[in-house]
Design an enzyme around this catalytic site. Structure first.
Site, PDB file in Angstrom:
ATOM      1  N   ARG A  66      -9.985   9.396   8.325  1.00  0.00           N
ATOM      2  CA  ARG A  66      -8.633   9.260   7.758  1.00  0.00           C
ATOM      3  C   ARG A  66      -8.288  10.504   6.947  1.00  0.00           C
ATOM      4  NH1 ARG A  66     -10.399   4.223   6.754  1.00  0.00           N
ATOM      5  NH2 ARG A  66     -10.089   4.190   4.491  1.00  0.00           N
ATOM      6  N   TYR A  70      -4.908  12.528   7.461  1.00  0.00           N
ATOM      7  CA  TYR A  70      -3.950  12.757   6.374  1.00  0.00           C
ATOM      8  C   TYR A  70      -3.698  14.261   6.184  1.00  0.00           C
ATOM      9  CZ  TYR A  70      -4.862   7.851   5.196  1.00  0.00           C
ATOM     10  OH  TYR A  70      -4.996   6.490   5.241  1.00  0.00           O
ATOM     11  N   TYR A  92       6.166   3.513   4.798  1.00  0.00           N
ATOM     12  CA  TYR A  92       6.352   2.072   4.550  1.00  0.00           C
ATOM     13  C   TYR A  92       5.935   1.777   3.105  1.00  0.00           C
ATOM     14  CZ  TYR A  92       1.399   0.756   4.782  1.00  0.00           C
ATOM     15  OH  TYR A  92       0.064   0.605   4.520  1.00  0.00           O
TER      16      TYR A  92
HETATM   17  C1  LIG Z   1      -2.410   3.301   2.216  1.00  0.00           C
HETATM   18  S1  LIG Z   1      -1.971   1.900   1.301  1.00  0.00           S
HETATM   19  C2  LIG Z   1      -0.215   1.964   1.394  1.00  0.00           C
HETATM   20  C3  LIG Z   1       0.481   1.090   0.390  1.00  0.00           C
HETATM   21  C4  LIG Z   1       2.000   1.206   0.469  1.00  0.00           C
HETATM   22  N1  LIG Z   1       2.416   2.539   0.101  1.00  0.00           N
HETATM   23  C5  LIG Z   1       2.706   0.193  -0.428  1.00  0.00           C
HETATM   24  O1  LIG Z   1       3.493   0.592  -1.281  1.00  0.00           O
HETATM   25  O2  LIG Z   1       2.501  -1.022  -0.257  1.00  0.00           O
HETATM   26  C6  LIG Z   1      -2.450   0.642   2.429  1.00  0.00           C
HETATM   27  C7  LIG Z   1      -2.898  -0.601   1.679  1.00  0.00           C
HETATM   28  O3  LIG Z   1      -1.765  -1.225   1.099  1.00  0.00           O
HETATM   29  C8  LIG Z   1      -1.925  -2.623   1.112  1.00  0.00           C
HETATM   30  N2  LIG Z   1      -0.894  -3.189   1.992  1.00  0.00           N
HETATM   31  C9  LIG Z   1      -0.171  -2.559   2.919  1.00  0.00           C
HETATM   32  N3  LIG Z   1       0.660  -3.421   3.534  1.00  0.00           N
HETATM   33  C10 LIG Z   1       0.431  -4.627   2.973  1.00  0.00           C
HETATM   34  C11 LIG Z   1       0.962  -5.931   3.178  1.00  0.00           C
HETATM   35  N4  LIG Z   1       1.895  -6.181   4.107  1.00  0.00           N
HETATM   36  N5  LIG Z   1       0.493  -6.928   2.403  1.00  0.00           N
HETATM   37  C12 LIG Z   1      -0.454  -6.712   1.467  1.00  0.00           C
HETATM   38  N6  LIG Z   1      -0.993  -5.512   1.236  1.00  0.00           N
HETATM   39  C13 LIG Z   1      -0.558  -4.480   1.985  1.00  0.00           C
HETATM   40  C14 LIG Z   1      -3.314  -2.906   1.693  1.00  0.00           C
HETATM   41  O4  LIG Z   1      -4.237  -2.961   0.617  1.00  0.00           O
HETATM   42  C15 LIG Z   1      -3.528  -1.685   2.549  1.00  0.00           C
HETATM   43  O5  LIG Z   1      -4.878  -1.452   2.812  1.00  0.00           O
END
Ligand SMILES: C[S@@+](CC[C@H](N)C(=O)[O-])C[C@H]1O[C@@H](n2cnc3c(N)ncnc32)[C@H](O)[C@@H]1O
Length: 267
Positions: A66, A70, A92
């Protein structure tokens, strides 16, 4: 020529529905759009707003780490920044929350005298607070990336809420990734002395569209190593009990102030 700009926006978890009008207009008005969003519908929505839109998600190539992926995304953003008057990059969720690519691209663009701006958005944690009925101000809330938390043996307060992000990729730096079972076991062993094996934890995934429900799995901490997680899972560990007043502070407080504080602030 006017200065170039890099605008970083989030589209929320449910693109289009969660997206603020400001972020939508910034995507629409940009000379070029790049995006990293979770699902094809979100990508199609962005591409409908601005035909220049191009996905960076195609850079998730099997076999790479990753970190490498990135770094390639940051390089691509920087190439576009140098060619474009106004570049908008959409992520997102919230673009500043656990989003190395956004922060690193902004840091590098600033060094090149580019105007840089980030617009906040609805993050997975905002949905978690809403869906699980958690108030992060009630007892405090700690937030860590799961692998970092384990590797660094992060010190935390079990009387405050604990959020562990990327639990579904703990111990796996590659792509595609999944939770490493040994790391899940080690994490469970690390948490157990603080909470006990029966303490309820929650594996949470916010709904990605308005017609779906969130995924909320409650289980005893001891069962975490066998739990099903996805890349969208976040682990929520509720406080082990109510906050307690520190007797050392009480000794030092004026009695009137103490009476006021204990009647009001710990509710
Ligand atoms: C790289 S981070 C990105 C987070 C994103 N920027 C945000 O604001 O939610 C990815 C992590 O965010 C969390 N995440 C992303 N989508 C999610 C969802 N639909 N529900 C719960 N946690 C989520 C999980 O812990 C996942 O491993």
């Amino acid at each position: 020529m006017s200065r170039r700009s890099l605008i970083v926006v989030g589209v929320g978890i449910r693109a289009g529905v969660d997206t603020t009008p400001e972020a939508r207009e910034l995507i629409r008005g940009a000379d070029k759009v790049l995006h990293v969003v979770g699902d094809p519908l979100a990508a199609a929505w962005i591409e409908g707003l601005n035909p220049t839109a191009e996905s960076l998600a195609t850079m998730y190539i099997g076999g790479a780490t990753r970190e490498e992926i990135y770094a390639a995304m940051v390089d691509k953003i920087m190439v576009c920044v140098r060619r474009t008057r106004q570049l908008c990059v959409a992520f997102y969720g919230h673009p500043g929350v656990f989003c190395y690519v956004a922060h690193e691209a902004m840091r590098l663009a600033r060094l090149e005298n580019v105007i840089v701006r980030m617009v906040p958005a609805i993050s997975a944690v905002d949905w978690l607070f809403a869906d699980l009925g958690v108030d992060p101000g009630a007892q405090g809330c700690q937030s860590y990336e799961a692998t970092t938390f384990l590797l660094c043996g992060c010190r935390f307060d079990p009387y405050a809420a604990l959020l562990l992000w990327q639990i579904g990729a703990i111990g796996d730096p590659g792509w595609p990734c999944s939770a490493n079972s040994q790391c899940l076991e080690l994490l469970t062993e690390y948490l157990k002395p603080h909470y006990g094996p029966h303490h309820e934890v929650v594996i949470y995934e916010a709904a990605w569209d308005p017609v779906s429900d969130p995924s909320i799995t409650r289980l005893p901490l001891a069962e975490l190593p066998q739990a099903h997680t996805t890349l969208g899972s976040t682990l929520f560990v509720p406080p082990r009990g109510p906050l307690r007043i520190d007797p050392q502070v009480i000794k030092k407080l004026d009695q009137k102030v103490l009476a006021l504080l204990t009647s009001r602030s710990l509710k």
